[in-house]
Design a protein around this motif. Structure first.
Motif, PDB file in Angstrom:
ATOM      1  N   GLY A 291       0.862  -1.184   0.000  1.00 21.02           N
ATOM      2  CA  GLY A 291       0.000   0.000   0.000  1.00 21.02           C
ATOM      3  C   GLY A 291       0.893   1.227   0.000  1.00 21.02           C
ATOM      4  O   GLY A 291       1.791   1.353  -0.829  1.00 21.02           O
ATOM      5  N   PHE A 292       0.699   2.099   0.973  1.00 22.73           N
ATOM      6  CA  PHE A 292       1.550   3.282   1.117  1.00 22.73           C
ATOM      7  C   PHE A 292       3.015   2.858   1.234  1.00 22.73           C
ATOM      8  O   PHE A 292       3.900   3.477   0.683  1.00 22.73           O
ATOM      9  CB  PHE A 292       1.106   4.085   2.347  1.00 22.73           C
ATOM     10  N   ARG A 293       3.243   1.796   1.969  1.00 21.44           N
ATOM     11  CA  ARG A 293       4.547   1.142   2.097  1.00 21.44           C
ATOM     12  C   ARG A 293       4.310  -0.352   1.991  1.00 21.44           C
ATOM     13  O   ARG A 293       3.202  -0.814   2.187  1.00 21.44           O
ATOM     14  CB  ARG A 293       5.171   1.417   3.468  1.00 21.44           C
ATOM     15  N   THR A 294       5.383  -1.085   1.760  1.00 21.31           N
ATOM     16  CA  THR A 294       5.229  -2.541   1.813  1.00 21.31           C
ATOM     17  C   THR A 294       5.135  -2.941   3.282  1.00 21.31           C
ATOM     18  O   THR A 294       5.695  -2.282   4.155  1.00 21.31           O
ATOM     19  CB  THR A 294       6.413  -3.278   1.166  1.00 21.31           C
ATOM     20  N   GLU A 295       4.415  -4.008   3.529  1.00 23.61           N
ATOM     21  CA  GLU A 295       4.283  -4.473   4.913  1.00 23.61           C
ATOM     22  C   GLU A 295       5.639  -4.820   5.495  1.00 23.61           C
ATOM     23  O   GLU A 295       5.920  -4.537   6.654  1.00 23.61           O
ATOM     24  CB  GLU A 295       3.347  -5.673   4.964  1.00 23.61           C
ATOM     25  N   ASP A 296       6.501  -5.421   4.686  1.00 24.48           N
ATOM     26  CA  ASP A 296       7.845  -5.767   5.139  1.00 24.48           C
ATOM     27  C   ASP A 296       8.601  -4.523   5.611  1.00 24.48           C
ATOM     28  O   ASP A 296       9.196  -4.521   6.686  1.00 24.48           O
ATOM     29  CB  ASP A 296       8.609  -6.464   4.011  1.00 24.48           C
ATOM     30  N   ALA A 297       8.580  -3.449   4.828  1.00 22.51           N
ATOM     31  CA  ALA A 297       9.302  -2.223   5.197  1.00 22.51           C
ATOM     32  C   ALA A 297       8.739  -1.612   6.473  1.00 22.51           C
ATOM     33  O   ALA A 297       9.490  -1.182   7.352  1.00 22.51           O
ATOM     34  CB  ALA A 297       9.242  -1.214   4.050  1.00 22.51           C
TER      35      ALA A 297
END
Length: 83
Positions: free
Chosen positions: A22-28
């Motif tokens: 989304g806005f960021r990857t979940e991993d990040a």
């Protein structure tokens, strides 16, 4: 007083399971949150074992490594996923 040991896992960090995008990857986002939390906990004298694997051959291998590290650490296990 008994030593507090937490085994923490930055979830969704292998190519087979990167999590939500989304806005960021979940991993990040997981990495930002968990690394900040680990730093704060260690600053308060709490021992933290990071169970996040650096490489894995499959999703099952990734999960095995996380659980194996946590079980061998004698710690309470905490997994953080931001989704």
């Amino acid at each position: 007083m008994k030593e507090i040991i937490l085994a923490m896992d930055i979830g969704h960090n292998v190519p087979y399971d990167g999590g939500v995008v989304g806005f960021r990857t979940e991993d990040a986002l997981n990495r930002l949150v968990v690394n900040a939390l680990i730093s704060k906990l260690m600053g308060r004298g709490i021992k933290v074992v990071n169970c996040t694997p650096s490489t894995a051959k499959s999703l099952n291998d990734s999960l095995y490594q996380r659980v194996n590290t946590a079980n061998n650490s004698g710690a309470t296990f905490v997994c953080i996923n931001t989704s």
